[in-house]
Design an enzyme around this catalytic site. Structure first.
Site, PDB file in Angstrom:
ATOM      1  N   GLN A   1      12.459 -31.952   6.633  1.00 21.75           N
ATOM      2  CA  GLN A   1      13.266 -31.075   7.721  1.00 21.75           C
ATOM      3  C   GLN A   1      12.759 -29.965   7.901  1.00 21.75           C
ATOM      4  OE1 GLN A   1      17.452 -32.429   8.028  1.00 21.75           O
ATOM      5  NE2 GLN A   1      17.336 -33.414   6.315  1.00 21.75           N
TER       6      GLN A   1
ATOM      7  N   LYS B   1      24.811 -33.741   1.099  1.00 18.91           N
ATOM      8  CA  LYS B   1      24.330 -32.512   0.311  1.00 18.91           C
ATOM      9  C   LYS B   1      25.321 -31.503   0.343  1.00 18.91           C
ATOM     10  CE  LYS B   1      21.583 -30.054   4.118  1.00 18.91           C
ATOM     11  NZ  LYS B   1      22.585 -28.616   4.042  1.00 18.91           N
ATOM     12  N   THR B   2      26.214 -31.397   1.377  1.00 18.20           N
ATOM     13  CA  THR B   2      27.148 -30.143   1.585  1.00 18.20           C
ATOM     14  C   THR B   2      28.232 -30.512   0.447  1.00 18.20           C
ATOM     15  OG1 THR B   2      26.685 -29.865   3.944  1.00 18.20           O
ATOM     16  CG2 THR B   2      28.768 -28.892   2.969  1.00 18.20           C
TER      17      THR B   2
ATOM     18  N   ARG C   1      20.069 -37.121  13.670  1.00 21.67           N
ATOM     19  CA  ARG C   1      21.217 -36.565  14.139  1.00 21.67           C
ATOM     20  C   ARG C   1      22.161 -37.605  14.615  1.00 21.67           C
ATOM     21  NH1 ARG C   1      20.865 -33.083  11.072  1.00 21.67           N
ATOM     22  NH2 ARG C   1      18.980 -34.209  10.314  1.00 21.67           N
TER      23      ARG C   1
ATOM     24  N   ASP D   1      20.883 -23.524   0.075  1.00 21.76           N
ATOM     25  CA  ASP D   1      20.961 -24.462   0.828  1.00 21.76           C
ATOM     26  C   ASP D   1      19.706 -24.431   1.724  1.00 21.76           C
ATOM     27  OD1 ASP D   1      21.473 -26.810   2.168  1.00 21.76           O
ATOM     28  OD2 ASP D   1      23.442 -26.183   3.159  1.00 21.76           O
ATOM     29  N   GLU D   2      19.384 -25.281   2.311  1.00 21.79           N
ATOM     30  CA  GLU D   2      18.113 -25.476   3.392  1.00 21.79           C
ATOM     31  C   GLU D   2      16.937 -24.803   2.880  1.00 21.79           C
ATOM     32  OE1 GLU D   2      18.306 -27.430   5.956  1.00 21.79           O
ATOM     33  OE2 GLU D   2      20.456 -27.774   6.326  1.00 21.79           O
TER      34      GLU D   2
END
Length: 858
Positions: free
Chosen positions: A344, A101-102, A713, A287-288
């Site tokens: 998330q 996504k980044t 992770r 973002d997020e």
């Protein structure tokens, strides 16, 4: 260092920002350029061939930015490509863990600049940590070059601080306002409760602080809450909230929760300001998004202007109810792009609400949704385990992570007899991996549900000699000695800031006790002046003992001398050192025989290193309207603002020595990170999932999302561990295996040790069935939260004052780092007390303390 010509467009590519400029005097479109006929074919073939060999780099060796839009799309899968190219309607990118996504966000920004003619100043990109914002800014700059620096890429709070400093006069405070963090807010609330004569047992200030924070996150100000207060507790809270806000205004300060609420209020109360920022930010990327709270959600809506609820209302006669809203509605909505993953969403305890992402399409009916499901981080085995856990949650968008990479090794499971055996297994396994060169200590992360679980790992790692770092234990900027010195710096930056002023008044002890402080406070209330002004009029305080009054006067003299250091143009590091020495703080620690005071000195040395690093790289000064209200780059105020916005995950040390250290942290802190090897520990019902979530459906689903975050992770190796017996409040507790272990298919897990204790317990488990009423307790006593020494930190800060004090005489010419050239017109004092009055022409005359002033004799 870049070339002078680095910003010029390459041959064959037209710069969107320059291509249409009339200053280029291009020939009319219907005419052939007369100079083309004079150029023979093939004249520059050799030069072009040579350029082809070097066109990927500047002469200084730096890579050239990508400015070909097609190059930005290379290597992307179809959903990623679609997300970069999308334009028009609001866009929701549902990005699974490790789905790139980044990269999508940065390439979308670069594509806006390279292909769609967007200007850098029209782009606002919001992330949740300063580290993520810095990385995004750097990656975009690598793609499009230095012009990316004009974009706003920051956290919610940093962006709002920039807006508030520019518009502060509209709200009745100055642009140099202070920012209170949680500890400052707690101290101010304690003072407020004391002034209101509230019993701290019945009305605990800590509880009031948390409630006020929640109210601000819901955009409920003190007046609104006072109107709603019904019962006695709410009415007392309303009184405290009102006085708390008044004290903040008197101190020219905002607390952390005020920053976003005040910005929202500004945009809603001043249509011209809202119009300015809506016209400016034509492309907003967040973002997020799943971690936004109500205030952040409303801020995005106010800036973008595209939500269904923002449409202007009409009366029965067809007239606009609010003409101002109608005018704002005429501005086309900004192009909004939000990225997130409801799976998330793990920060409900901070006020984040999952509804913001789940109902995005209801808020923006014409929105487009794109799913990113291909994972580029983990093996398929790890992804399958994570998918199996998260699919048990209801009301979620169906999403299945997959990878084109390897299947990978099976997840390793281990059941220990107790928490010490669990820690020993992990230490042995890390030793085995490092001995076989299959991993380095820096590749390994250990996750746990609560900070209290770190203690046993620390004990084992210290015993066996494994290097480690606890992230998010006792944070550096929350240590008392660091907070004390930062309080001095804040008072020097904002003399009217009451909370840090009262913190340092008797630190170190100088004979100004609570009674003397209360008398000064009473003087301030009686005369309706600030606490700082009352200190200057200490002789008017009723009942003040002569000894206390003299101590206050000495404090005033000391602070005046320190302010002179600031006014002399000294940098934050020099000011910090002056505070340490002139206040007596460092001398008191050095005279102590307490071993902990030696550690405190090291912490202050690290703080000095932080200030020196800031001076060496203070960042770039905002240009144009962005510079309005912003503190000068390199100044004490700018340094304090940067320090105030530091986050937990920003503390992870860089691996400078090649081996790194084991990273230990809670699952909440692990969000957004990745490691080749991950140990997910304490997998027991009552530990993880947490005890308080076991009988609450919503809380249990959040715990499951937290497990999903932890599992994803890991890149190559994943370990799941638990213990049969765990100490809780000094008593043995027997907890059943975590239900999350049951949700992972047996084919994916290789159990190295199980035993009878691993047999799944009945779901009717209750605290009484464990043989201990505390068996679900997850705190396990007081945690050791002291982090291991950080590699790479300077063990001692370079002392600013080690340089020789410059000797000046009347008539000497000098150069000052900030004020420029000047002439000495007067001198006084000798040695460390030497001062000089210098005429800097248009800047005026300055009286400088030469020990700290950055001056050079010409």
């Amino acid at each position: 260092m870049t070339s002078l010509f680095d910003d010029l467009p390459l041959p064959g590519f037209e710069s969107p920002s320059l291509g249409s400029s009339p200053a280029h005097d291009e020939p009319p479109l219907d005419e052939e350029p007369p100079y083309e006929e004079a150029i023979p074919d093939g004249l520059f073939e050799n030069d072009l061939a040579a350029q082809d060999e070097r066109d990927g780099y500047y002469r200084n060796g730096h890579a050239r930015p990508v400015i070909d839009p097609e190059q930005l799309l290379e290597g992307m899968n179809d959903p990623q490509r679609e997300a970069v190219l999308h334009h028009g309607s609001p866009l929701l990118i549902v990005a699974g863990a490790g789905s790139g996504k980044t990269r999508v966000l940065t390439h979308r920004i670069a594509y806006l600049l390279a292909a769609r003619g967007a200007q850098p100043g029209e782009i606002l990109a919001i992330t949740f940590t300063n580290k993520a914002a810095g990385e995004m800014r750097e990656r975009v700059e690598q793609l499009v070059g230095p012009r990316a620096r004009a974009m706003w890429v920051s956290t919610f709070h940093s962006a709002c601080v920039r807006i508030l400093r520019r518009e502060s006069k509209l709200l009745g405070f100055t642009s140099s306002f202070s920012i209170y963090d949680s500890a400052d807010s707690q101290r101010l609330m304690s003072l407020v409760c004391r002034d209101l004569d509230l019993d701290p047992k019945q009305f605990p200030p800590k509880s009031f602080t948390a409630k006020v924070s929640n109210l601000k996150n819901e955009l409920i100000d003190e007046e609104t809450y006072a109107d709603r207060a019904a019962n006695p507790m709410e009415k007392k809270l309303a009184e405290a909230y009102t006085l708390y806000q008044r004290r903040l205004r008197e101190a020219n300060a905002l607390d952390f929760d005020d920053i976003i609420m005040t910005t929202v209020n500004l945009l809603q109360a001043f249509p011209d300001v809202a119009e300015h920022y809506r016209r400016r930010f034509r492309h907003i990327l967040v973002d997020e998004y799943q971690d936004t709270n109500h205030a952040q959600y409303t801020l995005v809506r106010e800036l973008s202007g595209g939500a269904l609820s923002d449409a202007p209302k009409l009366t029965a006669d067809g007239e606009f109810v609010n003409p101002t809203a109608a005018r704002l509605a005429q501005i086309s909505p900004a192009e909004l792009c939000v990225v997130g993953d409801a799976d998330q969403s793990i920060y409900a305890f901070r006020g984040a609400t999952i509804r913001n992402i789940l109902q995005f399409e209801e808020d923006y009916p014409n929105a487009t949704t794109i799913l990113l499901e291909q994972n580029y981080r983990s093996t398929q085995t790890i992804l399958s385990a994570a998918n199996a856990v998260i699919e048990r949650n209801t009301n979620r968008r169906k999403k299945n992570l997959w990878t084109a990479g390897d299947q990978g090794e099976r997840v390793v499971g281990y059941v220990a007899d107790d928490e010490h055996g669990e820690a020993q297994f992990i230490a042995d396994e890390i030793d085995r991996l490092t001995d076989k060169d299959e991993a380095r200590p820096g590749d390994v992360a250990i996750f746990y549900r609560t900070n209290a679980q770190s203690r046993v790992f620390e004990e084992v790692f210290i015993r066996v000699g494994l290097p480690y770092k606890v992230v998010g234990g006792v944070r550096f900027y929350e240590r008392k000695e660091v907070r004390d010195i930062l309080a001095y710096l804040r008072v020097l930056s904002n003399p009217e800031d009451t909370v840090p002023l009262r913190r340092i008044l008797n630190v170190p002890k100088r004979g100004i006790g609570e009674r003397a402080e209360a008398m000064i406070d009473a003087l301030a209330a009686r005369e309706r002046i600030s606490f700082a002004q009352a200190l200057q009029r200490v002789d008017e305080a009723y009942g003040m003992a002569a000894r206390s009054a003299n101590a206050v006067k000495k404090f005033n003299v000391m602070m005046a001398g320190l302010r002179q250091v600031v006014e002399s143009g000294a940098g934050p590091a020099a000011v910090l050192e002056a505070v340490l020495e002139e206040s007596g703080y460092l001398a008191e620690l050095q005279a102590s025989t307490d071993p902990q005071d030696e550690t405190r000195i090291e912490n202050l040395q690290e703080l000095a290193s932080v200030a020196l690093e800031y001076e060496q790289d203070p960042g770039e000064r905002p240009e144009g309207e962005d510079a309005e209200g912003a503190p000068p780059v390199g100044s004490l105020a700018d340094f304090l603002e940067r320090v105030a916005l530091v986050a937990d995950s920003d503390q992870i040390p860089d691996d400078e020595e090649g081996q790194g250290v084991i990273t230990m942290m809670t699952l909440h802190t692990a969000k957004g990170l990745e490691f080749p090897v991950v140990f997910l520990t304490g997998m027991e019902d009552g530990i993880f999932p947490h005890m308080r979530a076991l009988n609450q459906v919503k809380e249990l689903e959040e715990e499951r999302r937290l497990a999903y975050v932890g599992l994803t992770r890991a890149r190559q190796r994943l370990y799941l561990t638990r213990s049969v017996l765990r100490s809780a409040w000094g008593q043995p507790a027997y907890n059943p295996a975590s239900r999350f272990l049951e949700e992972i298919p047996d084919t994916l897990v290789d159990w190295k040790r199980t035993g009878a204790a691993a047999v799944p317990a009945a779901r009717g488990f209750s605290p009484s069935s464990s043989g201990s009423s505390r068996s679900y307790g997850s705190s396990g006593g007081s945690a050791r939260s002291t982090a291991a020494p950080q590699p790479g930190w300077a063990k001692s800060a370079r002392k600013v004052t080690e340089r020789e004090v410059v000797a000046l005489a009347v008539g000497d010419r000098v150069s000052h780092d900030s004020f420029g050239l000047g002439t000495v017109v007067a001198t006084q004092g000798v040695g460390d007390k030497a001062q000089a009055t210098i005429d800097f022409g248009s800047t005026g005359r300055k009286q400088l303390l030469l020990r700290y002033a950055p001056v050079e004799k010409l």
